[in-house]
Motif scaffolding. Structure first.
Motif, PDB file in Angstrom:
ATOM      1  N   VAL A 147       0.876  -1.170   0.000  1.00  0.00           N
ATOM      2  CA  VAL A 147       0.000   0.000   0.000  1.00  0.00           C
ATOM      3  C   VAL A 147       0.913   1.220   0.000  1.00  0.00           C
ATOM      4  CG1 VAL A 147      -0.213  -0.088   2.542  1.00  0.00           C
ATOM      5  CG2 VAL A 147      -1.886   1.204   1.196  1.00  0.00           C
ATOM      6  N   ILE A 194      -2.579   5.336   7.039  1.00  0.00           N
ATOM      7  CA  ILE A 194      -3.056   3.964   6.863  1.00  0.00           C
ATOM      8  C   ILE A 194      -2.449   3.140   7.990  1.00  0.00           C
ATOM      9  CG2 ILE A 194      -3.000   1.903   5.405  1.00  0.00           C
ATOM     10  CD1 ILE A 194      -4.418   3.872   3.791  1.00  0.00           C
ATOM     11  N   ALA A 195      -3.280   2.336   8.647  1.00  0.00           N
ATOM     12  CA  ALA A 195      -2.783   1.432   9.679  1.00  0.00           C
ATOM     13  C   ALA A 195      -2.764   0.021   9.120  1.00  0.00           C
ATOM     14  CB  ALA A 195      -3.681   1.504  10.908  1.00  0.00           C
ATOM     15  N   ILE A 196      -1.642  -0.665   9.258  1.00  0.00           N
ATOM     16  CA  ILE A 196      -1.579  -2.072   8.888  1.00  0.00           C
ATOM     17  C   ILE A 196      -1.856  -2.845  10.175  1.00  0.00           C
ATOM     18  CG2 ILE A 196      -0.121  -3.930   7.955  1.00  0.00           C
ATOM     19  CD1 ILE A 196       0.697  -0.337   7.115  1.00  0.00           C
ATOM     20  N   LEU A 197      -2.999  -3.560  10.192  1.00  0.00           N
ATOM     21  CA  LEU A 197      -3.499  -4.167  11.427  1.00  0.00           C
ATOM     22  C   LEU A 197      -3.172  -5.658  11.437  1.00  0.00           C
ATOM     23  CD1 LEU A 197      -7.036  -2.518  11.091  1.00  0.00           C
ATOM     24  CD2 LEU A 197      -5.177  -1.686  12.541  1.00  0.00           C
ATOM     25  N   GLU A 226      -0.739  -2.566  15.491  1.00  0.00           N
ATOM     26  CA  GLU A 226      -0.885  -1.772  14.279  1.00  0.00           C
ATOM     27  C   GLU A 226       0.407  -1.038  13.948  1.00  0.00           C
ATOM     28  OE1 GLU A 226      -4.162   0.837  15.593  1.00  0.00           O
ATOM     29  OE2 GLU A 226      -2.683   2.449  15.576  1.00  0.00           O
ATOM     30  N   THR A 249       3.817  -6.096   2.685  1.00  0.00           N
ATOM     31  CA  THR A 249       3.552  -7.235   3.562  1.00  0.00           C
ATOM     32  C   THR A 249       3.669  -8.499   2.731  1.00  0.00           C
ATOM     33  OG1 THR A 249       1.196  -6.983   3.117  1.00  0.00           O
ATOM     34  CG2 THR A 249       2.015  -6.017   5.164  1.00  0.00           C
TER      35      THR A 249
END
Lengths: 194, 150
Positions: A22, A35-38, A43, A55
Protein backbone atom coordinates in the motif's frame (compact mmCIF):
# COMPACT_ATOMS: atom_id res chain seq x y z
CA UNK A 1 18.61 5.17 5.43
CA UNK A 2 15.61 5.25 3.10
CA UNK A 3 17.59 3.48 0.41
CA UNK A 4 18.76 0.95 2.95
CA UNK A 5 15.17 0.22 4.04
CA UNK A 6 14.05 -0.21 0.45
CA UNK A 7 16.96 -2.54 -0.28
CA UNK A 8 16.23 -4.57 2.81
CA UNK A 9 12.57 -4.81 1.83
CA UNK A 10 13.52 -6.06 -1.62
CA UNK A 11 15.85 -8.70 -0.18
CA UNK A 12 13.32 -9.88 2.38
CA UNK A 13 10.44 -10.00 -0.09
CA UNK A 14 12.39 -11.43 -3.00
CA UNK A 15 11.61 -15.09 -2.56
CA UNK A 16 8.02 -14.92 -1.39
CA UNK A 17 5.00 -16.30 -3.18
CA UNK A 18 2.61 -13.52 -2.20
CA UNK A 19 3.24 -9.95 -1.33
CA UNK A 20 1.15 -6.82 -1.25
CA UNK A 21 1.81 -3.17 -0.81
CA UNK A 22 0.00 0.00 0.00
CA UNK A 23 1.32 3.47 -0.84
CA UNK A 24 -0.07 6.59 0.79
CA UNK A 25 -0.52 9.65 -1.43
CA UNK A 26 -0.96 13.31 -0.57
CA UNK A 27 -4.63 14.28 -0.85
CA UNK A 28 -6.06 16.92 -3.18
CA UNK A 29 -5.94 19.57 -0.41
CA UNK A 30 -2.19 19.01 -0.01
CA UNK A 31 -2.42 17.13 3.29
CA UNK A 32 -1.88 13.44 3.86
CA UNK A 33 -3.94 10.82 5.71
CA UNK A 34 -2.82 7.69 7.47
CA UNK A 35 -3.06 3.96 6.86
CA UNK A 36 -2.78 1.43 9.68
CA UNK A 37 -1.58 -2.07 8.89
CA UNK A 38 -3.50 -4.17 11.43
CA UNK A 39 -2.11 -7.52 12.59
CA UNK A 40 -2.68 -9.62 15.70
CA UNK A 41 -4.00 -6.71 17.72
CA UNK A 42 -0.98 -4.59 16.74
CA UNK A 43 -0.88 -1.77 14.28
CA UNK A 44 1.81 -0.15 12.15
CA UNK A 45 0.86 3.27 10.89
CA UNK A 46 2.22 5.02 7.80
CA UNK A 47 1.49 8.73 7.56
CA UNK A 48 3.90 10.44 5.15
CA UNK A 49 3.39 11.23 1.48
CA UNK A 50 4.54 8.27 -0.66
CA UNK A 51 5.16 6.08 2.37
CA UNK A 52 4.68 2.45 1.44
CA UNK A 53 4.15 -0.71 3.45
CA UNK A 54 5.01 -4.13 2.01
CA UNK A 55 3.55 -7.23 3.56
CA UNK A 56 4.03 -10.89 2.66
CA UNK A 57 2.72 -14.32 3.52
CA UNK A 58 5.62 -14.97 5.91
CA UNK A 59 4.41 -12.18 8.15
CA UNK A 60 7.04 -9.61 7.18
CA UNK A 61 6.17 -5.95 7.12
CA UNK A 62 8.55 -3.35 5.71
CA UNK A 63 7.99 0.29 5.07
CA UNK A 64 9.83 2.82 2.95
CA UNK A 65 9.38 6.25 1.44
CA UNK A 66 9.13 6.03 -2.34
CA UNK A 67 9.85 8.58 -5.03
CA UNK A 68 6.72 10.58 -5.91
CA UNK A 69 7.35 10.60 -9.65
CA UNK A 70 8.00 6.84 -9.71
CA UNK A 71 4.72 6.11 -7.90
CA UNK A 72 2.73 8.48 -10.13
CA UNK A 73 4.21 6.79 -13.19
CA UNK A 74 3.77 3.24 -12.00
CA UNK A 75 0.12 3.81 -11.01
CA UNK A 76 -0.67 6.30 -13.79
CA UNK A 77 -3.52 4.22 -15.24
CA UNK A 78 -5.24 3.66 -11.87
CA UNK A 79 -4.87 7.31 -10.81
CA UNK A 80 -6.19 8.58 -14.15
CA UNK A 81 -9.18 6.22 -13.83
CA UNK A 82 -10.51 7.75 -10.59
CA UNK A 83 -14.06 9.07 -11.05
CA UNK A 84 -14.70 12.83 -10.83
CA UNK A 85 -14.60 14.27 -7.31
CA UNK A 86 -18.01 14.77 -5.70
CA UNK A 87 -19.04 18.42 -5.33
CA UNK A 88 -21.35 20.44 -3.07
CA UNK A 89 -22.43 23.96 -4.06
CA UNK A 90 -25.04 26.49 -2.95
CA UNK A 91 -27.07 28.42 -5.52
CA UNK A 92 -28.72 31.58 -4.15
CA UNK A 93 -32.08 33.16 -5.02
CA UNK A 94 -33.65 36.63 -5.00
CA UNK A 95 -36.13 37.48 -2.22
CA UNK A 96 -39.41 35.49 -2.38
CA UNK A 97 -38.41 34.45 -5.87
CA UNK A 98 -37.51 31.44 -7.95
CA UNK A 99 -34.94 33.54 -9.86
CA UNK A 100 -31.27 32.96 -9.12
CA UNK A 101 -29.10 35.91 -8.13
CA UNK A 102 -26.91 37.18 -10.97
CA UNK A 103 -23.83 35.68 -9.38
CA UNK A 104 -25.43 32.25 -8.88
CA UNK A 105 -26.90 32.38 -12.36
CA UNK A 106 -23.38 32.60 -13.80
CA UNK A 107 -22.08 29.90 -11.48
CA UNK A 108 -25.05 27.62 -12.25
CA UNK A 109 -24.23 27.68 -15.96
CA UNK A 110 -20.65 26.56 -15.29
CA UNK A 111 -21.63 23.86 -12.80
CA UNK A 112 -24.39 22.46 -15.00
CA UNK A 113 -22.10 22.28 -18.04
CA UNK A 114 -19.51 20.38 -16.01
CA UNK A 115 -22.06 17.97 -14.49
CA UNK A 116 -23.54 17.23 -17.92
CA UNK A 117 -20.18 15.73 -18.92
CA UNK A 118 -20.05 13.33 -15.96
CA UNK A 119 -21.01 9.76 -16.82
CA UNK A 120 -23.89 8.38 -14.70
CA UNK A 121 -23.96 11.57 -12.64
CA UNK A 122 -26.00 11.45 -9.39
CA UNK A 123 -27.44 14.72 -8.12
CA UNK A 124 -29.35 15.69 -4.97
CA UNK A 125 -31.01 19.13 -4.77
CA UNK A 126 -32.31 20.52 -1.49
CA UNK A 127 -34.21 23.82 -1.63
CA UNK A 128 -34.42 26.31 1.25
CA UNK A 129 -35.97 29.70 2.00
CA UNK A 130 -35.46 32.54 4.46
CA UNK A 131 -38.11 33.20 7.16
CA UNK A 132 -40.04 35.92 5.29
CA UNK A 133 -43.59 34.80 4.51
CA UNK A 134 -45.54 31.90 6.01
CA UNK A 135 -43.89 28.57 6.78
CA UNK A 136 -46.30 26.88 4.37
CA UNK A 137 -45.49 29.29 1.53
CA UNK A 138 -41.78 28.70 2.16
CA UNK A 139 -42.17 24.92 1.96
CA UNK A 140 -43.60 25.35 -1.53
CA UNK A 141 -41.08 28.03 -2.49
CA UNK A 142 -38.10 25.92 -1.44
CA UNK A 143 -39.35 22.89 -3.36
CA UNK A 144 -40.07 25.02 -6.43
CA UNK A 145 -36.51 26.39 -6.29
CA UNK A 146 -35.16 22.82 -6.31
CA UNK A 147 -37.50 21.94 -9.20
CA UNK A 148 -36.24 24.90 -11.22
CA UNK A 149 -32.63 23.82 -10.83
CA UNK A 150 -33.68 20.29 -11.77
CA UNK A 151 -35.39 21.60 -14.91
CA UNK A 152 -32.14 23.34 -15.89
CA UNK A 153 -30.16 20.14 -15.34
CA UNK A 154 -32.64 18.14 -17.43
CA UNK A 155 -32.47 20.77 -20.18
CA UNK A 156 -28.69 20.23 -20.29
CA UNK A 157 -29.26 16.56 -21.05
CA UNK A 158 -29.05 14.99 -17.59
CA UNK A 159 -31.68 12.30 -16.98
CA UNK A 160 -34.41 13.16 -14.45
CA UNK A 161 -33.88 9.71 -12.99
CA UNK A 162 -30.41 10.76 -11.81
CA UNK A 163 -31.73 13.75 -9.84
CA UNK A 164 -33.55 13.67 -6.53
CA UNK A 165 -35.04 16.77 -4.94
CA UNK A 166 -36.43 17.97 -1.63
CA UNK A 167 -37.70 21.24 -0.14
CA UNK A 168 -36.93 22.08 3.47
CA UNK A 169 -38.78 25.43 3.62
CA UNK A 170 -37.40 27.71 6.31
CA UNK A 171 -36.54 24.78 8.62
CA UNK A 172 -32.81 24.46 7.83
CA UNK A 173 -31.29 27.94 7.69
CA UNK A 174 -27.54 28.44 7.25
CA UNK A 175 -27.92 31.62 9.27
CA UNK A 176 -30.59 31.17 11.97
CA UNK A 177 -32.88 34.21 12.24
CA UNK A 178 -36.15 35.13 13.94
CA UNK A 179 -39.33 34.91 11.84
CA UNK A 180 -39.88 37.39 8.99
CA UNK A 181 -36.21 38.14 8.24
CA UNK A 182 -34.82 38.74 4.74
CA UNK A 183 -31.60 36.67 4.74
CA UNK A 184 -29.98 36.11 1.31
CA UNK A 185 -27.73 33.29 2.55
CA UNK A 186 -30.76 31.19 3.52
CA UNK A 187 -32.46 31.49 0.10
CA UNK A 188 -30.63 28.68 -1.61
CA UNK A 189 -30.60 25.29 -3.30
CA UNK A 190 -27.88 22.98 -2.04
CA UNK A 191 -26.54 20.92 -4.90
CA UNK A 192 -24.73 17.66 -4.13
CA UNK A 193 -23.33 15.82 -7.13
CA UNK A 194 -21.01 12.94 -7.85
CA UNK B 1 -47.22 33.28 -13.22
CA UNK B 2 -47.83 32.51 -9.56
CA UNK B 3 -45.51 30.34 -7.57
CA UNK B 4 -48.03 27.50 -7.54
CA UNK B 5 -48.49 27.70 -11.28
CA UNK B 6 -44.72 27.48 -11.74
CA UNK B 7 -44.60 24.46 -9.45
CA UNK B 8 -47.42 22.73 -11.32
CA UNK B 9 -45.79 23.41 -14.66
CA UNK B 10 -42.45 22.02 -13.48
CA UNK B 11 -44.17 18.95 -12.08
CA UNK B 12 -45.91 18.37 -15.38
CA UNK B 13 -42.67 18.82 -17.34
CA UNK B 14 -40.61 16.55 -15.12
CA UNK B 15 -40.32 12.87 -15.93
CA UNK B 16 -39.72 11.90 -12.32
CA UNK B 17 -42.54 13.89 -10.82
CA UNK B 18 -42.17 12.64 -7.28
CA UNK B 19 -39.84 14.12 -4.71
CA UNK B 20 -38.61 10.65 -3.79
CA UNK B 21 -34.96 10.06 -4.55
CA UNK B 22 -34.27 8.35 -7.86
CA UNK B 23 -33.86 4.60 -7.55
CA UNK B 24 -30.23 4.64 -8.62
CA UNK B 25 -29.37 7.00 -5.79
CA UNK B 26 -30.94 4.88 -3.08
CA UNK B 27 -30.60 1.18 -3.84
CA UNK B 28 -26.97 0.61 -4.68
CA UNK B 29 -23.90 1.11 -2.52
CA UNK B 30 -21.90 2.30 -5.54
CA UNK B 31 -22.30 3.32 -9.17
CA UNK B 32 -20.05 2.30 -12.05
CA UNK B 33 -18.79 5.60 -13.52
CA UNK B 34 -16.36 4.30 -16.11
CA UNK B 35 -15.45 1.05 -17.83
CA UNK B 36 -12.73 -0.10 -20.16
CA UNK B 37 -12.04 -3.51 -21.66
CA UNK B 38 -13.13 -6.70 -19.95
CA UNK B 39 -15.01 -6.06 -16.68
CA UNK B 40 -17.40 -8.47 -14.98
CA UNK B 41 -19.61 -8.33 -11.90
CA UNK B 42 -20.36 -11.47 -9.93
CA UNK B 43 -23.47 -11.35 -7.75
CA UNK B 44 -24.77 -14.37 -5.82
CA UNK B 45 -22.74 -16.71 -8.01
CA UNK B 46 -24.06 -15.22 -11.25
CA UNK B 47 -22.36 -13.00 -13.75
CA UNK B 48 -24.14 -9.72 -14.48
CA UNK B 49 -24.01 -7.47 -17.49
CA UNK B 50 -22.19 -4.27 -16.54
CA UNK B 51 -22.37 -0.79 -17.99
CA UNK B 52 -21.73 2.79 -17.00
CA UNK B 53 -24.47 3.57 -14.46
CA UNK B 54 -24.76 0.01 -13.11
CA UNK B 55 -25.51 -0.04 -9.38
CA UNK B 56 -23.35 -2.25 -7.18
CA UNK B 57 -24.49 -4.01 -4.02
CA UNK B 58 -22.80 -5.30 -0.92
CA UNK B 59 -21.12 -8.67 -1.62
CA UNK B 60 -20.65 -7.92 -5.32
CA UNK B 61 -17.30 -8.94 -6.83
CA UNK B 62 -15.79 -6.87 -9.63
CA UNK B 63 -13.26 -8.62 -11.88
CA UNK B 64 -11.17 -6.94 -14.56
CA UNK B 65 -9.31 -8.67 -17.39
CA UNK B 66 -5.95 -8.04 -19.00
CA UNK B 67 -7.08 -4.75 -20.57
CA UNK B 68 -9.90 -3.97 -18.11
CA UNK B 69 -10.47 -1.12 -15.68
CA UNK B 70 -13.41 0.37 -13.80
CA UNK B 71 -14.17 3.59 -11.91
CA UNK B 72 -16.60 3.32 -8.98
CA UNK B 73 -18.19 6.03 -6.82
CA UNK B 74 -19.68 4.86 -3.51
CA UNK B 75 -22.65 6.28 -1.57
CA UNK B 76 -20.32 7.90 0.99
CA UNK B 77 -18.28 9.55 -1.83
CA UNK B 78 -15.43 7.03 -1.69
CA UNK B 79 -13.83 6.79 -5.16
CA UNK B 80 -12.18 3.60 -6.37
CA UNK B 81 -10.34 3.03 -9.62
CA UNK B 82 -9.71 -0.64 -10.29
CA UNK B 83 -6.84 -1.48 -12.61
CA UNK B 84 -6.25 -4.40 -14.98
CA UNK B 85 -6.18 -8.08 -13.84
CA UNK B 86 -7.87 -7.24 -10.56
CA UNK B 87 -10.42 -8.82 -8.27
CA UNK B 88 -12.28 -6.63 -5.77
CA UNK B 89 -15.08 -7.61 -3.35
CA UNK B 90 -17.41 -5.24 -1.49
CA UNK B 91 -17.58 -7.34 1.69
CA UNK B 92 -19.65 -4.94 3.74
CA UNK B 93 -21.01 -1.45 3.16
CA UNK B 94 -23.26 0.39 5.58
CA UNK B 95 -23.77 4.15 5.41
CA UNK B 96 -26.21 6.38 7.24
CA UNK B 97 -26.72 9.54 5.21
CA UNK B 98 -28.06 11.53 8.15
CA UNK B 99 -25.13 10.94 10.52
CA UNK B 100 -22.48 10.30 7.82
CA UNK B 101 -21.40 7.23 9.79
CA UNK B 102 -20.94 3.75 8.49
CA UNK B 103 -18.72 0.80 7.82
CA UNK B 104 -16.94 -0.19 4.63
CA UNK B 105 -14.94 -3.39 4.29
CA UNK B 106 -13.55 -4.61 1.01
CA UNK B 107 -10.99 -7.08 -0.33
CA UNK B 108 -8.52 -6.63 -3.15
CA UNK B 109 -7.41 -10.23 -3.67
CA UNK B 110 -5.33 -9.41 -6.73
CA UNK B 111 -4.43 -6.49 -8.93
CA UNK B 112 -4.34 -2.81 -8.22
CA UNK B 113 -6.53 0.06 -7.21
CA UNK B 114 -6.37 3.77 -6.45
CA UNK B 115 -8.65 4.99 -3.67
CA UNK B 116 -9.92 8.35 -2.43
CA UNK B 117 -11.73 7.61 0.81
CA UNK B 118 -15.05 9.29 1.64
CA UNK B 119 -17.29 10.06 4.58
CA UNK B 120 -17.14 6.61 6.21
CA UNK B 121 -13.35 6.73 6.68
CA UNK B 122 -13.73 10.21 8.19
CA UNK B 123 -16.53 9.20 10.57
CA UNK B 124 -14.63 6.91 12.90
CA UNK B 125 -11.22 5.31 13.19
CA UNK B 126 -10.87 2.19 11.01
CA UNK B 127 -14.52 2.34 9.88
CA UNK B 128 -13.05 1.66 6.43
CA UNK B 129 -10.89 -1.42 6.03
CA UNK B 130 -9.25 -2.98 2.99
CA UNK B 131 -8.05 -6.57 3.04
CA UNK B 132 -5.34 -7.92 0.76
CA UNK B 133 -4.00 -11.50 0.74
CA UNK B 134 -1.35 -10.62 3.35
CA UNK B 135 -2.64 -7.51 5.13
CA UNK B 136 -5.59 -5.74 6.69
CA UNK B 137 -5.50 -1.98 6.21
CA UNK B 138 -7.29 0.53 8.43
CA UNK B 139 -7.93 3.58 6.26
CA UNK B 140 -7.47 6.78 8.26
CA UNK B 141 -7.59 9.19 5.45
CA UNK B 142 -7.87 9.95 1.90
CA UNK B 143 -5.68 8.90 -0.96
CA UNK B 144 -3.68 5.76 -1.56
CA UNK B 145 -2.92 2.97 -3.99
CA UNK B 146 -2.89 -0.75 -3.22
CA UNK B 147 -1.29 -3.62 -5.08
CA UNK B 148 -2.24 -7.20 -4.18
CA UNK B 149 -0.70 -10.59 -4.90
CA UNK B 150 2.30 -9.45 -6.90
Amino acid sequence: MKLHAALLATLLLGGCATHDRVILLPNSEGGVGKIAILRDGQETVIGEPYASAHTDDRGHLDSAILDAADVRKEFAAELAGLPARPITRNLYFRADSTQLTAESEAEAATIINELATRPAVEIVLVGHSDTQGSAEHNEQLSLTRAMLVRARLIASGISAFNISIAGKGERNPVVPTRDGVDEPRNRRVELHAR
Amino acid sequence: MTLHAVARLLLALSLAGSVLPAAAVVDGVATVKSLKGDVRIERSGRELPVGVGTSLLQEDTIVTGRDGSAGLTFADNTLISLGARSRFVIDRFRFDRASNRGEFQSTLSKGRMAVVSGKIAKSQIDAMKVRTPTSLLGVRGTEFVVEADR
